[in-house]
Write a protein that holds these residues in place. Structure first.
Motif, PDB file in Angstrom:
ATOM      1  N   MET A  12      24.028  95.284 -40.045  1.00 24.42           N
ATOM      2  CA  MET A  12      24.021  94.663 -38.602  1.00 24.42           C
ATOM      3  C   MET A  12      25.155  94.690 -37.860  1.00 24.42           C
ATOM      4  SD  MET A  12      23.145  90.269 -38.253  1.00 24.42           S
ATOM      5  CE  MET A  12      23.684  90.065 -40.236  1.00 24.42           C
ATOM      6  N   ALA A  13      24.577  94.826 -36.939  1.00 26.29           N
ATOM      7  CA  ALA A  13      26.189  95.699 -35.836  1.00 26.29           C
ATOM      8  C   ALA A  13      26.656  93.618 -35.055  1.00 26.29           C
ATOM      9  CB  ALA A  13      25.763  95.931 -34.173  1.00 26.29           C
ATOM     10  N   SER A  14      27.883  93.566 -35.120  1.00 23.59           N
ATOM     11  CA  SER A  14      28.636  92.763 -35.490  1.00 23.59           C
ATOM     12  C   SER A  14      29.159  92.518 -33.476  1.00 23.59           C
ATOM     13  CB  SER A  14      29.849  92.774 -34.976  1.00 23.59           C
ATOM     14  OG  SER A  14      30.302  92.575 -36.735  1.00 23.59           O
ATOM     15  N   GLU A  15      28.695  90.915 -32.802  1.00 27.07           N
ATOM     16  CA  GLU A  15      28.910  90.604 -31.931  1.00 27.07           C
ATOM     17  C   GLU A  15      30.570  90.110 -31.459  1.00 27.07           C
ATOM     18  OE1 GLU A  15      27.143  88.940 -28.682  1.00 27.07           O
ATOM     19  OE2 GLU A  15      24.705  89.525 -30.083  1.00 27.07           O
ATOM     20  N   ARG A  16      30.488  90.296 -30.621  1.00 24.72           N
ATOM     21  CA  ARG A  16      32.428  89.384 -30.383  1.00 24.72           C
ATOM     22  C   ARG A  16      32.682  88.241 -29.960  1.00 24.72           C
ATOM     23  NH1 ARG A  16      37.117  88.431 -29.919  1.00 24.72           N
ATOM     24  NH2 ARG A  16      38.096  89.437 -28.052  1.00 24.72           N
ATOM     25  N   LEU A  17      33.545  87.701 -30.873  1.00 23.32           N
ATOM     26  CA  LEU A  17      33.380  86.319 -30.552  1.00 23.32           C
ATOM     27  C   LEU A  17      34.764  85.006 -30.937  1.00 23.32           C
ATOM     28  CD1 LEU A  17      32.686  83.003 -31.429  1.00 23.32           C
ATOM     29  CD2 LEU A  17      33.036  83.509 -33.818  1.00 23.32           C
ATOM     30  N   ILE A  18      34.381  84.727 -29.035  1.00 23.67           N
ATOM     31  CA  ILE A  18      35.840  84.569 -28.445  1.00 23.67           C
ATOM     32  C   ILE A  18      36.907  83.426 -28.659  1.00 23.67           C
ATOM     33  CG2 ILE A  18      37.151  84.263 -26.138  1.00 23.67           C
ATOM     34  CD1 ILE A  18      34.793  85.619 -24.812  1.00 23.67           C
ATOM     35  N   ILE A  19      38.321  83.690 -29.876  1.00 27.06           N
ATOM     36  CA  ILE A  19      38.946  82.552 -30.297  1.00 27.06           C
ATOM     37  C   ILE A  19      40.224  81.629 -28.996  1.00 27.06           C
ATOM     38  CG2 ILE A  19      40.474  82.056 -31.892  1.00 27.06           C
ATOM     39  CD1 ILE A  19      37.863  82.475 -32.881  1.00 27.06           C
ATOM     40  N   PHE A  20      39.106  80.720 -28.830  1.00 28.66           N
ATOM     41  CA  PHE A  20      40.147  79.594 -27.541  1.00 28.66           C
ATOM     42  C   PHE A  20      41.041  78.950 -28.649  1.00 28.66           C
ATOM     43  CE2 PHE A  20      40.043  77.761 -23.215  1.00 28.66           C
ATOM     44  CZ  PHE A  20      40.050  76.359 -23.681  1.00 28.66           C
ATOM     45  N   ASP A  21      42.212  79.132 -28.696  1.00 29.90           N
ATOM     46  CA  ASP A  21      42.741  78.042 -29.030  1.00 29.90           C
ATOM     47  C   ASP A  21      43.536  76.721 -28.646  1.00 29.90           C
ATOM     48  OD1 ASP A  21      45.180  77.795 -31.909  1.00 29.90           O
ATOM     49  OD2 ASP A  21      46.129  77.133 -29.990  1.00 29.90           O
ATOM     50  N   THR A  22      43.524  75.746 -29.098  1.00 27.59           N
ATOM     51  CA  THR A  22      44.083  74.674 -27.994  1.00 27.59           C
ATOM     52  C   THR A  22      44.631  73.768 -28.656  1.00 27.59           C
ATOM     53  OG1 THR A  22      43.348  73.411 -26.592  1.00 27.59           O
ATOM     54  CG2 THR A  22      41.722  72.820 -28.375  1.00 27.59           C
ATOM     55  N   THR A  23      45.340  74.823 -29.417  1.00 27.86           N
ATOM     56  CA  THR A  23      46.969  73.659 -30.313  1.00 27.86           C
ATOM     57  C   THR A  23      47.612  72.695 -29.679  1.00 27.86           C
ATOM     58  OG1 THR A  23      46.558  75.356 -31.705  1.00 27.86           O
ATOM     59  CG2 THR A  23      48.057  73.692 -31.953  1.00 27.86           C
ATOM     60  N   LEU A  24      47.830  73.631 -28.765  1.00 27.19           N
ATOM     61  CA  LEU A  24      48.895  73.261 -27.835  1.00 27.19           C
ATOM     62  C   LEU A  24      48.857  71.767 -25.877  1.00 27.19           C
ATOM     63  CD1 LEU A  24      51.171  76.832 -26.639  1.00 27.19           C
ATOM     64  CD2 LEU A  24      51.715  74.386 -27.824  1.00 27.19           C
ATOM     65  N   ARG A  25      47.521  71.751 -26.753  1.00 22.38           N
ATOM     66  CA  ARG A  25      46.634  71.279 -25.042  1.00 22.38           C
ATOM     67  C   ARG A  25      46.672  69.790 -26.488  1.00 22.38           C
ATOM     68  NH1 ARG A  25      42.692  67.996 -23.941  1.00 22.38           N
ATOM     69  NH2 ARG A  25      41.191  69.709 -24.684  1.00 22.38           N
ATOM     70  N   ASP A  26      44.612  70.032 -27.297  1.00 22.25           N
ATOM     71  CA  ASP A  26      43.750  68.833 -27.561  1.00 22.25           C
ATOM     72  C   ASP A  26      45.100  68.595 -28.753  1.00 22.25           C
ATOM     73  OD1 ASP A  26      42.308  66.785 -28.636  1.00 22.25           O
ATOM     74  OD2 ASP A  26      40.887  68.475 -28.329  1.00 22.25           O
ATOM     75  N   GLY A  27      45.446  69.900 -29.551  1.00 24.00           N
ATOM     76  CA  GLY A  27      46.451  69.250 -30.409  1.00 24.00           C
ATOM     77  C   GLY A  27      47.349  69.308 -29.744  1.00 24.00           C
ATOM     78  N   GLU A  28      48.168  69.240 -29.229  1.00 23.80           N
ATOM     79  CA  GLU A  28      49.549  68.496 -29.170  1.00 23.80           C
ATOM     80  C   GLU A  28      49.363  67.079 -28.148  1.00 23.80           C
ATOM     81  OE1 GLU A  28      53.239  68.000 -26.915  1.00 23.80           O
ATOM     82  OE2 GLU A  28      50.821  67.798 -26.280  1.00 23.80           O
ATOM     83  N   GLN A  29      47.697  66.495 -27.726  1.00 21.73           N
ATOM     84  CA  GLN A  29      48.473  65.467 -27.550  1.00 21.73           C
ATOM     85  C   GLN A  29      47.969  64.228 -28.668  1.00 21.73           C
ATOM     86  OE1 GLN A  29      45.042  66.651 -24.336  1.00 21.73           O
ATOM     87  NE2 GLN A  29      43.549  65.230 -25.375  1.00 21.73           N
ATOM     88  N   ARG A  87      29.635  82.003 -27.528  1.00 25.54           N
ATOM     89  CA  ARG A  87      30.189  82.957 -28.010  1.00 25.54           C
ATOM     90  C   ARG A  87      31.612  83.283 -28.212  1.00 25.54           C
ATOM     91  NH1 ARG A  87      27.405  84.695 -30.762  1.00 25.54           N
ATOM     92  NH2 ARG A  87      25.532  86.248 -30.925  1.00 25.54           N
ATOM     93  N   GLN A  88      32.095  81.750 -28.028  1.00 24.71           N
ATOM     94  CA  GLN A  88      33.540  80.803 -27.801  1.00 24.71           C
ATOM     95  C   GLN A  88      33.624  79.756 -28.360  1.00 24.71           C
ATOM     96  OE1 GLN A  88      36.598  80.817 -24.064  1.00 24.71           O
ATOM     97  NE2 GLN A  88      36.391  78.750 -24.369  1.00 24.71           N
ATOM     98  N   VAL A  89      34.279  79.875 -29.204  1.00 30.05           N
ATOM     99  CA  VAL A  89      34.910  78.631 -29.842  1.00 30.05           C
ATOM    100  C   VAL A  89      36.048  78.388 -29.829  1.00 30.05           C
ATOM    101  CG1 VAL A  89      33.011  78.701 -31.808  1.00 30.05           C
ATOM    102  CG2 VAL A  89      35.814  79.791 -32.110  1.00 30.05           C
ATOM    103  N   GLU A  90      36.025  77.170 -29.727  1.00 32.97           N
ATOM    104  CA  GLU A  90      37.467  76.325 -29.399  1.00 32.97           C
ATOM    105  C   GLU A  90      38.332  75.764 -30.701  1.00 32.97           C
ATOM    106  OE1 GLU A  90      36.743  75.706 -24.693  1.00 32.97           O
ATOM    107  OE2 GLU A  90      37.342  73.853 -25.386  1.00 32.97           O
ATOM    108  N   CYS A  91      39.081  75.719 -30.809  1.00 36.94           N
ATOM    109  CA  CYS A  91      39.506  75.197 -32.019  1.00 36.94           C
ATOM    110  C   CYS A  91      41.356  76.127 -32.680  1.00 36.94           C
ATOM    111  CB  CYS A  91      39.582  76.552 -33.219  1.00 36.94           C
ATOM    112  SG  CYS A  91      39.847  77.740 -32.575  1.00 36.94           S
ATOM    113  N   THR A  92      41.947  75.142 -32.787  1.00 35.95           N
ATOM    114  CA  THR A  92      42.983  75.002 -33.208  1.00 35.95           C
ATOM    115  C   THR A  92      43.396  75.104 -34.534  1.00 35.95           C
ATOM    116  OG1 THR A  92      43.183  72.404 -33.596  1.00 35.95           O
ATOM    117  CG2 THR A  92      43.152  72.810 -32.114  1.00 35.95           C
ATOM    118  N   ILE A  93      44.950  75.493 -34.933  1.00 34.20           N
ATOM    119  CA  ILE A  93      45.891  76.358 -36.297  1.00 34.20           C
ATOM    120  C   ILE A  93      45.740  74.348 -37.071  1.00 34.20           C
ATOM    121  CG2 ILE A  93      48.135  76.616 -37.317  1.00 34.20           C
ATOM    122  CD1 ILE A  93      46.541  79.309 -35.298  1.00 34.20           C
ATOM    123  N   ASN A  94      45.755  74.719 -38.179  1.00 34.84           N
ATOM    124  CA  ASN A  94      45.595  73.555 -38.932  1.00 34.84           C
ATOM    125  C   ASN A  94      44.490  72.596 -38.924  1.00 34.84           C
ATOM    126  OD1 ASN A  94      48.074  74.684 -39.949  1.00 34.84           O
ATOM    127  ND2 ASN A  94      49.136  73.330 -39.698  1.00 34.84           N
TER     128      ASN A  94
END
Ligand code: MN
Length: 401
Positions: free
Chosen positions: A1-18, A224-231
């Motif tokens: 199965m061919a893979s599709e690109r998944l965009i990783i949007f990191d919001t640790t410094l915004r949603d996480g930091e707040q 095709r984009q997921v918003e996520c944070t470290i930890n």
């Protein structure tokens, strides 16, 4: 199965930091942004410039230094917010303005006190203004999953027409179930006529512990984009955890054939850096990066892992940048104790191993974890006692390292 690109949007410094306990100063934000770039995320949401001068300054510094990932800044759909975001992002190599407005009746009526028509007008103006600064504009419909479906489809179509290139539909309050959010994204994408002109994005909160499951269900419904944070840090119970999302797509490629650019060997280091910067520990049993995530203490498990790691490990600790995995405790078996002694350079006779093993178990009753120093001390003590009791035993070799 061919893979599709998944965009990783990191919001640790915004949603996480707040979120409480996770605030960082400008230097700390810059340090974490560098590591996020080394980790290989696609987008770093660096802050909410209108919120404070410090936030605006931090976004500007991150935008000025970080090369590779897109640097994003958050703005409400209001002229002053967007101008501030646009100005802060000026030094960026690749800039994204992320503008948002709430769309559920509850938020419109109770919080913003505006009509649906006013909401549409504000988002149109906001997206257009943002496009004046950059071609990369993300629009978010806050509380999307509790928004009337007919109105939400109108919102999405309007935002894309105004120039939004990414449309994020957050589960702001972490209320969805996986099946529900899959149906939700499928319905929006099927009903909005210009849906193919934007990348859809999920931003899931973990109030019910479903943020990662919901994000993955959204991906299976075309997101095709997921918003996520470290930890998984973030508002209240937090956001979807980056490391869990990424490793789920690695380990279960058969069911989740999506490629990310994340260098997984940097995951543990990134998690540790965030912990160090914020002084907020990760729970011991946290998936992927918790201290126990790869620890096998029960004797049967340790024995299995020593013989063939696949018996109890679905991924290798080194895949996420972790070295040591066997923790000695009162459930450890003889085999694990022997292995740890060997790692420390002690070749034990059967007789010595018996005594060391008993001493380890005894000590484990008194202290929770046994480190290398404890093990070495036990071996030395037992050898000293042995030497005192009898002449040198031929098989009792000295440490080899
Ligand atoms: Mn959020």
């Amino acid at each position: 199965m061919a893979s599709e690109r998944l965009i990783i949007f990191d919001t640790t410094l915004r949603d996480g930091e707040q979120s409480p306990g996770f605030s960082m100063n400008t230097d700390e934000k810059l340090t974490l942004a560098r590591q996020l770039a080394a980790l290989g995320v696609d987008i770093i949401e660096a802050g909410f410039p209108i919120a404070s001068d410090d936030d605006a300054h931090a976004v500007k510094l991150v935008a000025g230094e970080i090369r590779g990932p897109v640097v994003a800044a958050l703005a409400r759909c209001s002229p002053a917010d967007i101008e501030r975001a646009g100005e802060s992002l000026k030094p960026a190599e690749r800039a994204r303005i992320h503008t948002f407005i709430a769309t559920s009746d509850l938020h419109l009526e109770r919080k913003l006190r505006i009509t649906r028509e006013q909401c549409l007008a504000a988002l149109t103006a906001g997206v257009r203004q943002a496009r004046g600064y950059t071609d990369d504009v993300e629009f978010s419909a806050e509380d999307a999953t509790r928004t009337d479906m007919d109105f939400l489809c109108q919102v999405v179509e309007t935002a894309i027409d105004a120039g939004a290139t990414t449309v994020n539909l957050p589960d702001t309050v972490g209320y969805c179930t996986p099946e529900e959010i899959g149906e939700f994204f499928s319905a929006v994408r099927a009903r909005v006529p210009n849906a193919d002109r934007a990348v859809f994005s999920a931003h899931c909160h973990d109030d019910l512990g479903l943020a990662v499951a919901n994000s993955l269900a959204a991906v299976q419904a075309g997101v095709r984009q997921v918003e996520c944070t470290i930890n998984g840090i973030g508002e209240r119970a937090g956001n979807a955890s980056l490391e869990e999302l990424v490793m789920a797509t690695r380990v279960r490629r058969d069911r989740l054939p999506y490629e990310t650019t994340v260098r997984t060997a940097e995951l543990f280091r990134t998690s540790q850096l965030l912990t160090t910067l914020t002084n907020e520990p990760v729970q011991a049993n946290k998936a992927i990066v918790g201290r126990n995530a790869f620890a096998h203490e029960a004797g049967i498990h340790q024995d299995g892992v020593i013989k063939d790691r696949r018996t109890y490990e679905i991924m290798r600790p080194e895949d996420i940048g972790v070295e040591s995995t066997l923790v000695l405790g009162k459930h450890s078996g003889r085999h694990a104790v022997k292995r740890r002694c060997e790692q420390l350079g002690f070749e034990l006779s059967r007789y010595e191993l018996d005594r060391v093993y008993r001493a380890v178990i005894e000590l484990a009753d008194r202290q929770k974890q046994i480190d290398d120093g404890d093990v070495a001390a036990i071996v030395e003590r037992i050898r000293t006692e042995q030497d005192a009791a009898a002449p040198a035993r031929p098989e009792a070799a000295a440490p080899t390292a």
